[in-house]
Design a protein around this motif. Structure first.
Motif, PDB file in Angstrom:
ATOM      1  N   TRP A  89       0.839  -1.212   0.000  1.00 45.29           N
ATOM      2  CA  TRP A  89       0.000   0.000   0.000  1.00 45.29           C
ATOM      3  C   TRP A  89       0.873   1.261   0.000  1.00 45.29           C
ATOM      4  N   ARG A 138      -1.450  -7.778   9.220  1.00 43.86           N
ATOM      5  CA  ARG A 138      -1.233  -6.438   8.679  1.00 43.86           C
ATOM      6  C   ARG A 138      -1.325  -5.391   9.802  1.00 43.86           C
ATOM      7  N   LEU A 173       2.417  -2.017  12.591  1.00 39.08           N
ATOM      8  CA  LEU A 173       3.106  -0.767  12.965  1.00 39.08           C
ATOM      9  C   LEU A 173       2.101   0.359  13.222  1.00 39.08           C
ATOM     10  N   LYS A 174       0.794   0.034  13.115  1.00 41.96           N
ATOM     11  CA  LYS A 174      -0.275   0.996  13.449  1.00 41.96           C
ATOM     12  C   LYS A 174      -0.072   2.327  12.715  1.00 41.96           C
ATOM     13  N   TYR A 227       0.905   6.525   2.523  1.00 42.25           N
ATOM     14  CA  TYR A 227       1.481   7.365   3.582  1.00 42.25           C
ATOM     15  C   TYR A 227       2.247   8.540   2.976  1.00 42.25           C
ATOM     16  N   TYR A 257     -11.700  -8.112   9.522  1.00 43.45           N
ATOM     17  CA  TYR A 257     -11.501  -7.152  10.615  1.00 43.45           C
ATOM     18  C   TYR A 257     -11.835  -7.680  12.005  1.00 43.45           C
ATOM     19  N   LYS A 310       8.524   1.602   2.017  1.00 42.73           N
ATOM     20  CA  LYS A 310       8.680   2.376   0.785  1.00 42.73           C
ATOM     21  C   LYS A 310      10.051   3.020   0.627  1.00 42.73           C
ATOM     22  N   ALA A 314      10.426   0.174  15.955  1.00 42.30           N
ATOM     23  CA  ALA A 314       9.820  -0.362  14.727  1.00 42.30           C
ATOM     24  C   ALA A 314      10.088  -1.869  14.616  1.00 42.30           C
ATOM     25  N   LYS A 345      -6.150  -8.241  -4.421  1.00 43.17           N
ATOM     26  CA  LYS A 345      -7.500  -8.323  -3.832  1.00 43.17           C
ATOM     27  C   LYS A 345      -8.578  -7.817  -4.782  1.00 43.17           C
ATOM     28  N   SER A 404      15.656  -2.487   7.632  1.00 46.96           N
ATOM     29  CA  SER A 404      15.148  -2.796   8.970  1.00 46.96           C
ATOM     30  C   SER A 404      14.087  -3.906   8.909  1.00 46.96           C
ATOM     31  N   ASN A 405      13.089  -3.725   8.040  1.00 47.59           N
ATOM     32  CA  ASN A 405      11.938  -4.637   8.044  1.00 47.59           C
ATOM     33  C   ASN A 405      12.298  -6.063   7.609  1.00 47.59           C
ATOM     34  N   GLY A 465       2.326   3.532  11.411  1.00 46.42           N
ATOM     35  CA  GLY A 465       3.605   4.163  11.758  1.00 46.42           C
ATOM     36  C   GLY A 465       3.698   4.607  13.213  1.00 46.42           C
ATOM     37  N   GLN A 496      -6.417 -12.584   6.171  1.00 42.67           N
ATOM     38  CA  GLN A 496      -5.539 -11.446   6.461  1.00 42.67           C
ATOM     39  C   GLN A 496      -6.232 -10.575   7.500  1.00 42.67           C
ATOM     40  N   ILE A 505       3.026  -8.510   7.137  1.00 45.77           N
ATOM     41  CA  ILE A 505       3.343  -7.642   5.999  1.00 45.77           C
ATOM     42  C   ILE A 505       3.567  -6.225   6.515  1.00 45.77           C
ATOM     43  N   LEU A 506       4.710  -5.675   6.118  1.00 44.65           N
ATOM     44  CA  LEU A 506       5.085  -4.344   6.596  1.00 44.65           C
ATOM     45  C   LEU A 506       5.069  -3.367   5.430  1.00 44.65           C
ATOM     46  N   GLY A 507       4.368  -2.256   5.621  1.00 44.80           N
ATOM     47  CA  GLY A 507       4.313  -1.220   4.587  1.00 44.80           C
ATOM     48  C   GLY A 507       5.687  -0.569   4.466  1.00 44.80           C
TER      49      GLY A 507
HETATM   50  N1  LIG Z   1      -8.061  -4.168   4.532  1.00 45.38           N
HETATM   51  C1  LIG Z   1      -6.914  -4.571   4.087  1.00 45.38           C
HETATM   52  O1  LIG Z   1      -6.867  -5.574   3.423  1.00 45.38           O
HETATM   53  C2  LIG Z   1      -5.668  -3.812   4.417  1.00 45.38           C
HETATM   54  C3  LIG Z   1      -5.727  -2.655   5.192  1.00 45.38           C
HETATM   55  C4  LIG Z   1      -4.512  -2.029   5.520  1.00 45.38           C
HETATM   56  C5  LIG Z   1      -3.311  -2.555   5.065  1.00 45.38           C
HETATM   57  N2  LIG Z   1      -3.292  -3.679   4.285  1.00 45.38           N
HETATM   58  C6  LIG Z   1      -2.021  -4.277   3.828  1.00 45.38           C
HETATM   59  O2  LIG Z   1      -1.135  -4.335   4.936  1.00 45.38           O
HETATM   60  C7  LIG Z   1       0.097  -3.676   4.611  1.00 45.38           C
HETATM   61  C8  LIG Z   1       0.715  -3.092   5.867  1.00 45.38           C
HETATM   62  O3  LIG Z   1      -0.155  -2.158   6.427  1.00 45.38           O
HETATM   63  P1  LIG Z   1       0.176  -0.621   6.428  1.00 45.38           P
HETATM   64  O4  LIG Z   1       1.054  -0.322   5.254  1.00 45.38           O
HETATM   65  O5  LIG Z   1      -1.105   0.091   6.557  1.00 45.38           O
HETATM   66  O6  LIG Z   1       0.783  -0.381   7.812  1.00 45.38           O
HETATM   67  P2  LIG Z   1       2.080  -0.750   8.617  1.00 45.38           P
HETATM   68  O7  LIG Z   1       2.995  -1.633   7.887  1.00 45.38           O
HETATM   69  O8  LIG Z   1       1.568  -1.174   9.936  1.00 45.38           O
HETATM   70  O9  LIG Z   1       2.715   0.703   8.779  1.00 45.38           O
HETATM   71  C9  LIG Z   1       3.235   1.466   7.726  1.00 45.38           C
HETATM   72  C10 LIG Z   1       3.796   2.722   8.370  1.00 45.38           C
HETATM   73  O10 LIG Z   1       4.960   2.350   9.120  1.00 45.38           O
HETATM   74  C11 LIG Z   1       6.063   3.115   8.707  1.00 45.38           C
HETATM   75  N3  LIG Z   1       7.239   2.234   8.623  1.00 45.38           N
HETATM   76  C12 LIG Z   1       7.366   1.062   7.928  1.00 45.38           C
HETATM   77  N4  LIG Z   1       8.573   0.523   8.152  1.00 45.38           N
HETATM   78  C13 LIG Z   1       9.224   1.360   8.992  1.00 45.38           C
HETATM   79  C14 LIG Z   1      10.512   1.344   9.582  1.00 45.38           C
HETATM   80  N5  LIG Z   1      11.362   0.340   9.378  1.00 45.38           N
HETATM   81  N6  LIG Z   1      10.873   2.378  10.394  1.00 45.38           N
HETATM   82  C15 LIG Z   1      10.024   3.403  10.626  1.00 45.38           C
HETATM   83  N7  LIG Z   1       8.784   3.473  10.092  1.00 45.38           N
HETATM   84  C16 LIG Z   1       8.386   2.462   9.282  1.00 45.38           C
HETATM   85  C17 LIG Z   1       5.730   3.710   7.373  1.00 45.38           C
HETATM   86  O11 LIG Z   1       6.400   4.947   7.345  1.00 45.38           O
HETATM   87  P3  LIG Z   1       6.351   5.978   6.108  1.00 45.38           P
HETATM   88  O12 LIG Z   1       5.058   6.707   6.277  1.00 45.38           O
HETATM   89  O13 LIG Z   1       7.545   6.838   6.343  1.00 45.38           O
HETATM   90  O14 LIG Z   1       6.431   5.152   4.871  1.00 45.38           O
HETATM   91  C18 LIG Z   1       4.205   3.826   7.422  1.00 45.38           C
HETATM   92  O15 LIG Z   1       3.839   5.072   8.014  1.00 45.38           O
HETATM   93  C19 LIG Z   1      -0.324  -2.663   3.546  1.00 45.38           C
HETATM   94  O16 LIG Z   1       0.794  -2.183   2.829  1.00 45.38           O
HETATM   95  C20 LIG Z   1      -1.286  -3.481   2.745  1.00 45.38           C
HETATM   96  O17 LIG Z   1      -0.580  -4.365   1.887  1.00 45.38           O
HETATM   97  C21 LIG Z   1      -4.451  -4.323   3.971  1.00 45.38           C
END
Ligand SMILES: NC(=O)c1ccc[n+]([C@@H]2O[C@H](COP(=O)([O-])OP(=O)(O)OC[C@H]3O[C@@H](n4cnc5c(N)ncnc54)[C@H](OP(=O)(O)O)[C@@H]3O)[C@@H](O)[C@H]2O)c1
Length: 309
Positions: free
Chosen positions: A21, A186, A189-190, A27, A140, A261, A240, A79, A268-269, A192, A158, A257-259
């Motif tokens: 994402w 998923r 990291l809430k 983000y 959910y 970019k 993190a 999806k 790190s991830n 971020g 998921q 899965i970690l977002g």
């Molecule tokens: N309903 C669904 O099916 C659904 C809903 C949500 C997510 N997803 C899936 O789940 C994946 C993960 O969820 P997510 O992307 O929402 O959230 P996440 O992985 O919990 O958090 C991403 C956030 O964490 C930060 N981050 C990531 N790695 C970091 C690191 N090593 N150090 C510091 N900050 C870090 C990113 O920073 P930056 O802002 O600087 O990039 C971003 O703000 C998505 O990419 C998507 O594939 C699915």
């Protein structure tokens, strides 16, 4: 990198997967060249799984470009998000965007209601046809898990799970294990906030950022709640890393899965998280803190033995 399996399917998946994402702009703004470098770094570090969706901006298109010539190294999940043309026609378009003949996992973006049972039939048809190797549901709530497990034929679910969101995963661990479904975690990291990088007065001015609409109170209270778990940082390279490896303490997790970019985040991830484990004592302290904060809305008890690896 360590590898696990998607439940009874036996498909081998890296325990840290690539959340797609962020590279679609969830983000804030993204740099396509950096996204491609980030994916390449994830691959170098052993990541073999990416999750995306057609509604994640350009994410599928960037992946299509990245996967050319290396498709066999990756498990690709996307999806159906309710597009009006229906599930099968939408998948056909996504295969073109991703530059592939078939996906490894196709998920419905929510748990279908009773009136939407035809979506399950469509998933089973695409699995039978070979256009999707596995099928899954992104969900959910505890009610969602119950309804999906009742189907009996879904390979992977998921769901969100983090220090701040122990439900619904912990409430349903036993049922998930018995069902033999694979589990993608998923949002650990809430958005971020569990990385420790935001303060109470953080603002998100980019209108495309998921957090743009959050109120100042929401931001401050999420930062305050995350601070309650700062103690776990002591054992790990960073907050993190600590927050990301928490779901890996549970054997039912197939992959978190970690977002990601940027190449620095990938280091790190995919580099640090797999080698990090929280101790049993820390896991017990986490549970005590979660209970004190009333983060459980079920009456169950987390089982006694927490660590498996
Ligand atoms: N309903 C669904 O099916 C659904 C809903 C949500 C997510 N997803 C899936 O789940 C994946 C993960 O969820 P997510 O992307 O929402 O959230 P996440 O992985 O919990 O958090 C991403 C956030 O964490 C930060 N981050 C990531 N790695 C970091 C690191 N090593 N150090 C510091 N900050 C870090 C990113 O920073 P930056 O802002 O600087 O990039 C971003 O703000 C998505 O990419 C998507 O594939 C699915």
């Amino acid at each position: 990198m360590n590898y696990r399996v998607f439940g009874a399917s036996g498909v081998r998946v890296s325990e840290v997967g690539f959340g797609g994402w962020g590279i679609g702009g969830a983000y804030g703004s993204v740099d396509r060249a950096e996204s491609l470098r980030t994916l390449a770094r994830a691959e170098e570090l052993g990541c073999n799984f990416v999750d995306t969706a057609m509604v994640y901006g350009d994410s599928e298109l960037v992946l299509g470009e990245f996967l050319a010539g290396r498709r066999s190294k990756w498990l690709v999940a996307t999806k159906f998000s309710g597009q009006p043309e229906g599930l099968e026609a939408t998948l056909e378009k996504q295969l073109v965007r991703l530059g592939t003949d078939a996906v490894d996992l196709y998920q419905v973006h929510w748990a279908p209601s009773r009136a939407e049972q035809a979506l399950y039939d469509a998933l089973y048809r695409i699995r039978k046809s070979g256009k999707a190797r596995l099928v899954g549901i992104s969900l959910y709530s505890i009610g969602d898990i119950n309804s999906v497990l009742k189907q009996g034929q879904i390979d992977v679910i998921q769901l969100p799970f983090s220090l701040l969101d122990p439900d619904p995963f912990l409430a349903k661990l036993d049922a998930i294990r018995r069902a033999g479904v694979g589990v993608i975690i998923r949002s650990s990291l809430k958005e971020g906030f569990l990385t420790g990088k935001y303060r109470r007065d953080a603002v998100f001015p980019d209108p495309n950022d998921q957090r743009h609409g959050w109120t100042a109170e929401q931001i401050a209270s999420t930062v305050d709640a995350a601070e309650q778990f700062r103690f776990i940082e002591a054992q790990t390279a960073s907050m993190a890393v600590a927050a990301a490896c928490y779901p890996l303490s549970f054997a039912e997790t197939s992959t978190v899965i970690l977002g990601t970019k940027s190449v620095a985040q990938a280091d790190s991830n995919f580099g640090l998280v797999p080698g990090t484990r929280l101790s049993d004592a820390t896991l017990r302290r986490i549970e005590a803190r979660q209970r004190a904060m009333r983060l459980y809305d079920w009456k169950g008890r987390i089982r006694d033995t927490l660590s498996f690896f």
